[in-house]
Motif scaffolding. Structure first.
Motif, short mmCIF file in Angstrom:
data_model
loop_
_atom_site.label_atom_id
_atom_site.label_comp_id
_atom_site.label_asym_id
_atom_site.label_seq_id
_atom_site.Cartn_x
_atom_site.Cartn_y
_atom_site.Cartn_z
N GLY A 105 -4.17 -61.15 -26.04
CA GLY A 105 -4.04 -60.41 -27.02
C GLY A 105 -5.70 -59.94 -27.69
N LYS A 106 -6.22 -59.78 -26.62
CA LYS A 106 -7.42 -58.71 -26.05
C LYS A 106 -6.96 -57.10 -25.85
CE LYS A 106 -10.16 -62.60 -26.59
NZ LYS A 106 -8.68 -63.53 -26.83
N GLY A 107 -7.74 -56.42 -26.70
CA GLY A 107 -7.13 -54.88 -26.71
C GLY A 107 -7.11 -53.87 -27.92
N PHE A 108 -6.86 -52.72 -27.73
CA PHE A 108 -6.31 -52.22 -28.73
C PHE A 108 -5.07 -52.47 -29.32
CE2 PHE A 108 -10.53 -49.77 -27.09
CZ PHE A 108 -11.10 -49.84 -28.22
N GLU A 109 -4.93 -51.62 -30.26
CA GLU A 109 -3.88 -52.02 -31.24
C GLU A 109 -3.47 -50.95 -32.59
OE1 GLU A 109 -0.01 -55.36 -32.04
OE2 GLU A 109 -1.59 -55.15 -33.40
N THR A 110 -2.71 -49.43 -32.51
CA THR A 110 -3.41 -48.32 -32.88
C THR A 110 -1.97 -48.34 -33.06
OG1 THR A 110 -2.55 -46.69 -31.45
CG2 THR A 110 -4.86 -47.45 -31.54
N ALA A 111 -2.02 -47.71 -34.83
CA ALA A 111 -0.97 -47.11 -35.81
C ALA A 111 -1.25 -46.50 -36.67
CB ALA A 111 -0.07 -48.42 -36.05
N GLN A 112 -0.32 -44.87 -36.93
CA GLN A 112 -0.18 -44.33 -37.21
C GLN A 112 0.28 -44.25 -38.87
OE1 GLN A 112 1.18 -40.47 -35.70
NE2 GLN A 112 -0.30 -38.71 -37.07
N ILE A 113 -0.66 -44.21 -39.85
CA ILE A 113 -0.04 -44.49 -41.19
C ILE A 113 0.13 -43.85 -41.80
CG2 ILE A 113 -1.25 -47.11 -40.83
CD1 ILE A 113 -3.86 -46.68 -42.21
N LEU A 168 -8.38 -40.55 -30.96
CA LEU A 168 -7.08 -39.81 -31.75
C LEU A 168 -6.77 -38.78 -32.38
CD1 LEU A 168 -6.09 -43.38 -32.57
CD2 LEU A 168 -5.11 -42.79 -31.24
N CYS A 169 -7.90 -38.78 -32.90
CA CYS A 169 -8.32 -36.94 -34.24
C CYS A 169 -8.26 -35.72 -33.40
CB CYS A 169 -9.42 -37.48 -35.53
SG CYS A 169 -8.94 -38.74 -36.28
N GLN A 170 -9.03 -36.12 -31.88
CA GLN A 170 -8.93 -34.65 -31.12
C GLN A 170 -7.77 -34.66 -31.20
OE1 GLN A 170 -10.69 -35.37 -27.80
NE2 GLN A 170 -12.31 -33.01 -27.95
N GLN A 206 -4.08 -46.45 -37.65
CA GLN A 206 -4.80 -47.81 -38.08
C GLN A 206 -5.43 -48.63 -37.04
OE1 GLN A 206 -3.36 -51.10 -40.59
NE2 GLN A 206 -3.63 -52.73 -39.19
N ILE A 207 -6.17 -48.72 -36.68
CA ILE A 207 -6.95 -49.49 -34.82
C ILE A 207 -7.00 -50.90 -35.56
CG2 ILE A 207 -8.55 -48.70 -33.51
CD1 ILE A 207 -8.35 -45.74 -34.17
N SER A 208 -7.19 -51.28 -34.55
CA SER A 208 -7.39 -53.32 -34.28
C SER A 208 -7.78 -52.94 -32.80
CB SER A 208 -6.63 -53.79 -34.90
OG SER A 208 -5.98 -53.89 -33.70
N PHE A 209 -8.66 -53.87 -32.86
CA PHE A 209 -9.46 -54.13 -31.37
C PHE A 209 -9.94 -56.35 -31.27
CE2 PHE A 209 -12.86 -54.70 -28.53
CZ PHE A 209 -12.23 -54.95 -27.48
N VAL A 210 -10.00 -56.18 -30.69
CA VAL A 210 -10.02 -58.03 -30.51
C VAL A 210 -11.25 -57.61 -28.66
CG1 VAL A 210 -8.87 -60.37 -30.20
CG2 VAL A 210 -7.80 -58.47 -31.92
#
Length: 152
Positions: free
Chosen positions: A34-42, A73-75, A48-52
């Motif tokens: 459950g550690k690391g990044f999760e990204t979703a284009q909203i 992501l933006c670049q 939305q970027i989450s990191f644990v």
């Protein structure tokens, strides 16, 4: 005796794997605990970027990871600038459970340690220019990518 040795090897491996901060390129999954990044284009220009992170990933490192991931992501989407529209960072205590064997070969379950997890959730919006009507800070993607090092 062989099962006790297997338990010791597995516990040693688990300790070894948790001895370092969560690496930058980790994606959140079952295998990363459950550690690391999760990204979703909203939206077409927002994510939305989450990191644990684990116990060894402090708030400063978490902030660097999220800042760099936002710039990347933006670049990639063609936005030379970005801003955070929402940002939350937490440092939570998390209980870890362990297994042991008694002298009668019965398994014992119990709480073995308390760890600290740092987590961050941000909403980032890509911008075509360096001006923002929201009053929020605007970041230059190229500058962030060129000046934030995750190797420190």
């Amino acid at each position: 005796m062989k099962s006790l040795r297997n338990i010791c090897v597995n516990v040693g491996l688990a300790i070894l794997l948790t001895a370092c901060a969560t690496p930058y390129d980790t994606e959140k999954s079952f295998w990363s605990f459950g550690k690391g990044f999760e990204t979703a284009q909203i939206a077409p220009d927002s994510w939305q970027i989450s990191f644990v992170g684990n116990t060894n990933t402090d708030r400063a490192l978490t902030r660097k990871y999220v800042m760099l991931k936002s710039a990347e992501l933006c670049q990639k989407a063609g936005f030379p600038y970005f801003t955070f529209t929402n940002e939350q960072t937490y440092r939570d205590s998390v209980g870890q459970f362990g297994v042991g064997a008694s002298s009668s070969n019965d398994l014992l379950w119990g709480s073995s340690t308390i760890d600290k997890e740092t987590s961050s959730i941000v909403e980032v919006t890509g911008l075509k220019s360096n001006t923002s009507n929201t009053g929020a800070r605007v970041y230059d993607t190229n500058y962030i990518i060129g000046h934030i090092s995750i190797e420190d």
